[in-house]
Enzyme design. Structure first.
Site, mmCIF file in Angstrom:
data_model
loop_
_atom_site.group_PDB
_atom_site.id
_atom_site.type_symbol
_atom_site.label_atom_id
_atom_site.label_comp_id
_atom_site.label_asym_id
_atom_site.label_seq_id
_atom_site.Cartn_x
_atom_site.Cartn_y
_atom_site.Cartn_z
ATOM 1 N N ALA A 66 1.381 0.386 0.614
ATOM 2 C CA ALA A 66 2.505 0.897 0.407
ATOM 3 C C ALA A 66 3.715 0.041 1.393
ATOM 4 O O ALA A 66 3.193 0.037 2.624
ATOM 5 C CB ALA A 66 2.759 2.215 0.315
ATOM 6 N N GLY A 105 -2.283 1.001 -0.779
ATOM 7 C CA GLY A 105 -1.858 0.658 -2.015
ATOM 8 C C GLY A 105 -2.142 -0.675 -2.420
ATOM 9 O O GLY A 105 -2.356 -0.694 -3.732
ATOM 10 N N GLU A 108 -5.441 -0.323 -3.832
ATOM 11 C CA GLU A 108 -5.359 0.812 -5.275
ATOM 12 C C GLU A 108 -4.841 -0.080 -6.105
ATOM 13 O O GLU A 108 -5.159 0.247 -7.394
ATOM 14 C CB GLU A 108 -4.488 1.859 -4.720
ATOM 15 C CG GLU A 108 -4.961 2.913 -3.794
ATOM 16 C CD GLU A 108 -3.994 4.007 -3.409
ATOM 17 O OE1 GLU A 108 -3.265 3.686 -2.516
ATOM 18 O OE2 GLU A 108 -4.430 5.087 -3.750
ATOM 19 N N GLU A 128 -5.267 4.649 4.999
ATOM 20 C CA GLU A 128 -4.155 5.887 4.987
ATOM 21 C C GLU A 128 -4.495 6.948 5.983
ATOM 22 O O GLU A 128 -3.327 7.565 6.645
ATOM 23 C CB GLU A 128 -4.054 6.505 3.438
ATOM 24 C CG GLU A 128 -3.187 5.552 2.616
ATOM 25 C CD GLU A 128 -3.930 4.449 1.809
ATOM 26 O OE1 GLU A 128 -5.324 4.477 2.351
ATOM 27 O OE2 GLU A 128 -3.745 3.879 0.999
HETATM 28 C C1 3H9 Z 1 -0.212 3.526 1.500
HETATM 29 O O1 3H9 Z 1 -0.767 2.452 0.973
HETATM 30 C C2 3H9 Z 1 -0.010 4.565 0.641
HETATM 31 C C3 3H9 Z 1 -0.614 4.397 -0.671
HETATM 32 O O2 3H9 Z 1 -1.886 5.100 -0.813
HETATM 33 C C4 3H9 Z 1 0.146 5.511 -1.657
HETATM 34 C C5 3H9 Z 1 1.492 5.241 -2.147
HETATM 35 C C6 3H9 Z 1 1.929 6.138 -3.266
HETATM 36 N N1 3H9 Z 1 4.718 -1.322 5.398
HETATM 37 O O3 3H9 Z 1 0.349 -5.219 12.105
HETATM 38 P P1 3H9 Z 1 1.096 -6.316 12.241
HETATM 39 C C7 3H9 Z 1 4.757 -4.654 9.325
HETATM 40 S S1 3H9 Z 1 0.107 3.811 3.273
HETATM 41 C C8 3H9 Z 1 5.542 -1.850 5.893
HETATM 42 O O4 3H9 Z 1 1.812 -6.699 13.536
HETATM 43 P P2 3H9 Z 1 -1.367 -7.879 11.835
HETATM 44 C C9 3H9 Z 1 4.553 -4.304 10.564
HETATM 45 O O5 3H9 Z 1 5.382 -3.149 10.906
HETATM 46 C C10 3H9 Z 1 0.009 1.981 3.770
HETATM 47 N N2 3H9 Z 1 5.572 -2.548 6.998
HETATM 48 O O6 3H9 Z 1 0.364 -7.607 11.746
HETATM 49 C C11 3H9 Z 1 4.983 -5.663 11.488
HETATM 50 O O7 3H9 Z 1 6.597 -5.644 11.215
HETATM 51 P P3 3H9 Z 1 7.402 -6.242 12.416
HETATM 52 C C12 3H9 Z 1 -1.622 1.510 3.968
HETATM 53 C C13 3H9 Z 1 4.389 -3.143 7.403
HETATM 54 O O8 3H9 Z 1 -1.403 -9.293 11.191
HETATM 55 C C14 3H9 Z 1 4.622 -6.500 10.495
HETATM 56 O O9 3H9 Z 1 4.331 -5.972 9.287
HETATM 57 N N3 3H9 Z 1 -1.750 0.354 4.617
HETATM 58 C C15 3H9 Z 1 3.220 -2.673 6.809
HETATM 59 O O10 3H9 Z 1 -1.637 -7.828 13.169
HETATM 60 C C16 3H9 Z 1 3.226 -7.431 10.971
HETATM 61 O O11 3H9 Z 1 2.444 -6.269 11.190
HETATM 62 C C17 3H9 Z 1 -1.784 0.263 5.948
HETATM 63 O O12 3H9 Z 1 -1.850 1.020 6.700
HETATM 64 C C18 3H9 Z 1 3.466 -1.687 5.813
HETATM 65 N N4 3H9 Z 1 2.466 -1.232 4.986
HETATM 66 O O13 3H9 Z 1 -2.008 -6.847 10.894
HETATM 67 C C19 3H9 Z 1 -1.918 -1.284 6.409
HETATM 68 N N5 3H9 Z 1 2.093 -3.015 7.393
HETATM 69 O O14 3H9 Z 1 6.705 -7.698 12.737
HETATM 70 C C20 3H9 Z 1 -0.957 -1.219 7.754
HETATM 71 C C21 3H9 Z 1 2.595 -3.922 8.341
HETATM 72 O O15 3H9 Z 1 8.768 -6.123 12.178
HETATM 73 N N6 3H9 Z 1 -0.775 -2.491 8.378
HETATM 74 N N7 3H9 Z 1 4.004 -3.835 8.099
HETATM 75 O O16 3H9 Z 1 6.852 -5.496 13.559
HETATM 76 C C22 3H9 Z 1 -1.847 -2.958 9.057
HETATM 77 O O17 3H9 Z 1 -2.785 -2.495 9.311
HETATM 78 C C23 3H9 Z 1 -1.640 -4.410 9.665
HETATM 79 O O18 3H9 Z 1 -0.295 -4.609 9.495
HETATM 80 C C24 3H9 Z 1 -2.186 -5.585 8.905
HETATM 81 C C25 3H9 Z 1 -1.744 -6.927 9.626
HETATM 82 C C26 3H9 Z 1 -3.791 -5.377 9.273
HETATM 83 C C27 3H9 Z 1 -1.936 -5.750 7.501
#
Ligand code: 3H9
Length: 692
Positions: A66, A105, A108, A128
């Site tokens: 999400a 998400g 999901e 999450e």
């Molecule tokens: C969810 O899904 C809830 C659902 O179950 C229910 C819904 C109803 N959203 O980490 P990085 C941005 S909860 C917005 O440096 P990497 C991050 O801030 C979500 N922004 O890259 C950064 O921005 P900036 C569950 C996001 O290659 C840029 O992307 N998912 C999101 O080292 C690059 O990120 C997670 O918890 C997001 N979801 O790692 C996954 N994700 O460049 C969270 C990232 O402006 N994300 N950004 O600073 C991660 O774990 C890592 O970002 C990922 C990439 C592994 C994907």
């Protein structure tokens, strides 16, 4: 080809509809993405020429979850559940084609597809829990139906990103496809599904793995017990467990309702707010206002480390882990051999627990070589000095490094608090000198304080930040001051903890209050673990502190079976009557006046001066932003992440309260509690740290 909206395309490849999502950086499920998917799936389903639908993403990753930036406000339609309904309810097979990460998400969504294919480098997970949440889009109900209850519990409460190969063995991925050929092979897979007349497999209808867990509540109790320590204080793991229980005990739709209810509770609570803050704080810390993203970096292909002790060896492992060769320098062969043997032992221990393979042990050990002469550092791109905290020794080393190392090599010190400008001044290249402050054990601890000295170049800073990410550290750029950010703030807590003992609190009272706050252990338990005799010299000890007296009694911590606490054979700690007597005698000897100290005072005396010191650090420009200080404390000092960090905590207690207490303490006990002008200013302006 038709463009559904700016982030979604729909094309027909023969008889397969291909929906392509392109919403950098991570294809998060923003309103635009949800709308694009919703429309594209409806069109593709209605298109008689399409016999199957493939969902694939552009850029570095499949959908990473999400859009966290949308949390906290009402979500625009269509909701994620609407998107999932059109996918799962499609009249033809839907195949999710996964590369990068399918997280939260994102997974999901993929779980609503009828089939999933992935390249081997892909990773899948429901992280999450790390945001203080649970998967709120059916993940808690669908995942256990695919991977079974135990695997689902483990994935959801750890947030682990499961490699595609393992995901395939769990049934989460139906077919692994070749790297770089995801799109074409996903289309081929779709044709195979159609040709073989395979069913529209809906995970919601698959109950066999849940049936296996029915009537066995002990599965959950055992899991809770086994992880009690890890989950302590956190709400989200328990809520995730309850959702899996619901998956087992309730029909699918009811389980979804339970998931929604618990998700909303977590989302509106303080823990998730703090954990989401921590997520962005960590990423924000990577941004240095005057060091542009495109600042050239120095290639680091070989690293030298001076000192093969616990710290030097731990640092070396970080680089070997990512394939960078390291040369380790020691003065004596014996010390070098010991250092190399410890590294091997550490790797072997990891291998014995299944963390790495025996081949990886050899590979990594093979990357770390030893030398007795600093001349071996002539061709390295980065040197990290990790010897005793003595300025004269460090200056001597840096003078020699200046003569030996090639031009442009980064010369780093791992000092935990000495003046790096003074060290840099002995070289003719202060622009190449930087602090890389690792935390012990350096192969485990996530934090890296990167210390910018007066003349450190932007290239050296940019390189250090990027390198930190490569070796899996959370880096925070700080300025030169005694103790830098982490230890400087720690000093406040340590001082108050010691003073409180002289005022009548017992070490275990103080430890208990801080443990209950959420720290993994209090300062006295920590001292016992590290050894009370660090920095203690027997010959010079004159019983001038409680620590001196304890060390003189050979109560030097866990290693001697006694310190502040008494320990049994299993190293369980018990409050010690001996220590209590030592403290009482010491109080009499110094003429102190013990009194009743409340838990509330312990907490305020230990924590508020830390917040105040953080404000001073900001005032002096030694940290870029309040959240950077919080990142330091979460990742290096065990601050409970669900309480954000000292600065976040200060904002949430209320800065007027913190200031009032500091003023009260100052009036009673002196200028150690003098409020920082920044704290006073923020309170006067009705602002908090987050407004900076
Ligand atoms: C969810 O899904 C809830 C659902 O179950 C229910 C819904 C109803 N959203 O980490 P990085 C941005 S909860 C917005 O440096 P990497 C991050 O801030 C979500 N922004 O890259 C950064 O921005 P900036 C569950 C996001 O290659 C840029 O992307 N998912 C999101 O080292 C690059 O990120 C997670 O918890 C997001 N979801 O790692 C996954 N994700 O460049 C969270 C990232 O402006 N994300 N950004 O600073 C991660 O774990 C890592 O970002 C990922 C990439 C592994 C994907």
């Amino acid at each position: 080809m038709s463009q559904i909206n700016p982030v979604t395309d729909l094309t027909l490849d023969g008889d397969v509809a291909v929906i392509t999502l392109n919403s950098p950086p991570v294809n998060a499920l923003s309103a635009a993405v949800r709308k694009g998917l919703f429309e594209a799936f409806k069109q593709a389903d209605a298109d008689g020429a399409a016999k199957a639908i493939v969902l694939v993403c552009e850029g570095r990753t499949f959908i990473a979850g999400a859009d966290i930036t949308e949390f906290g406000s009402a979500m625009a339609d269509p909701q994620l559940a609407d998107v999932q309904e059109v996918i799962e309810g499609a009249s033809k097979p839907v195949i999710a084609a996964i590369h990068g990460t399918a997280l939260g998400g994102g997974l999901e969504v993929a779980l609503c597809a009828h089939y999933r294919v992935a390249v081997p480098s892909a990773r899948l997970g429901l992280p999450e829990v790390n945001l203080g949440l649970l998967p709120g889009a059916g993940g808690t109900q669908r995942l256990p139906r695919v991977v079974g209850v135990e695997n689902a519990l483990s994935m959801m409460t750890s947030g682990r990103h499961v490699p595609a190969k393992e995901a395939a063995s769990l049934g989460l991925v139906d077919e692994l496809v070749e790297e770089g050929k995801l799109r074409e092979q996903a289309i081929a897979f779709a044709r195979k599904v159609v040709a073989e007349g395979r069913p529209l497999a809906k995970i919601r209808d698959q109950n066999e793995k849940l049936d296996a867990a029915k009537g066995k509540p002990e599965i959950f109790e055992t899991f809770r017990k086994a992880n009690a320590r890890k989950f302590r204080g956190f709400l989200a793991p328990e809520y995730n467990i309850r959702c899996v229980e619901a998956a087992v005990n309730q029909p699918f739709e009811e389980g979804l309702a339970t998931e929604r209810k618990l998700f909303n509770e977590l989302m509106s609570g303080p823990q998730s707010a703090a954990q989401r803050y921590a997520f962005f704080a960590e990423r924000q810390a990577q941004k240095i206002p005057d060091v542009a993203d495109d600042t050239p970096v120095i290639p680091v292909n070989k690293v030298g480390i001076i000192g093969a002790g616990t710290m030097g060896g731990g640092i070396a492992m970080n680089f070997a882990n990512v394939g960078i060769p390291v040369v380790l320098i020691e003065v004596k062969q014996e010390a070098l051999d010991r250092g190399l043997a410890t590294i091997r032992k550490n790797y072997e221990r990891t291998a014995s627990r299944g963390g790495i393979t025996a081949d990886q042990v050899e590979e990594r050990c093979g990357l770390i070589t030893g030398a007795l002469e600093m001349e071996a550092l002539a061709d390295v791109d980065l040197v990290i000095e990790a010897v005793f905290e003595r300025m004269d020794i460090k200056k001597d080393i840096f003078t020699r490094l200046d003569a030996i190392c090639k031009p442009g090599a980064i010369l780093a010190t791992n000092t935990s608090g000495l003046d790096i400008d003074e060290i840099a001044a002995v070289t003719k290249r202060p622009e190449s000198v930087i602090g890389l402050h690792f935390f012990s054990p350096a192969n485990v601890m996530k934090l890296l304080e990167i210390v910018r000295a007066d003349h450190t170049s932007k290239e050296v800073i940019a390189t250090s930040m990027k390198l930190a990410k490569k070796i899996g550290k959370v880096a925070v750029l700080v300025g030169v001051c005694p103790g830098f950010v982490g230890n400087r703030i720690l000093g406040q807590r340590q001082r108050e903890a010691q003073k409180l003992v002289m005022e009548g609190a017992m070490p275990w009272d103080i430890d208990r209050v801080l443990y209950d706050f959420g720290f993994p252990m209090g300062p006295f338990a920590m001292s016992d673990l590290a050894g009370l005799d660090i920095g203690w010299v027997k010959e010079r000890s004159k019983g001038e502190s409680i620590r001196d007296v304890l060390c003189e009694m050979d109560r030097r911590g866990q290693k001697t079976g006694a310190g502040y606490y008494d320990y049994d054979e299993a190293r369980n700690a018990k409050p010690s009557p001996v220590t209590e007597q030592v403290i009482k005698d010491f109080i009499v000897k110094t003429g102190a006046n013990p009194r009743e100290v409340t838990d509330e005072e312990i907490l305020e005396r230990c924590i508020y001066p830390m917040i105040n010191e953080g404000a001073k650090i900001l005032e002096e420009g030694k940290a870029i932003r309040p959240s950077d200080i919080d990142v330091v404390w979460q990742n290096g000092y065990g601050w409970p992440v669900y309480r954000g960090g000292p600065m976040w905590y200060g904002d949430h207690v209320g800065l007027p309260k913190v200031l009032a207490k500091m003023q009260e303490f100052q009036a009673k006990m002196g200028d150690q509690f003098k409020p920082s002008p920044l704290l006073e200013k923020l309170v006067a302006e009705g602002k908090s740290f987050k407004d900076l």
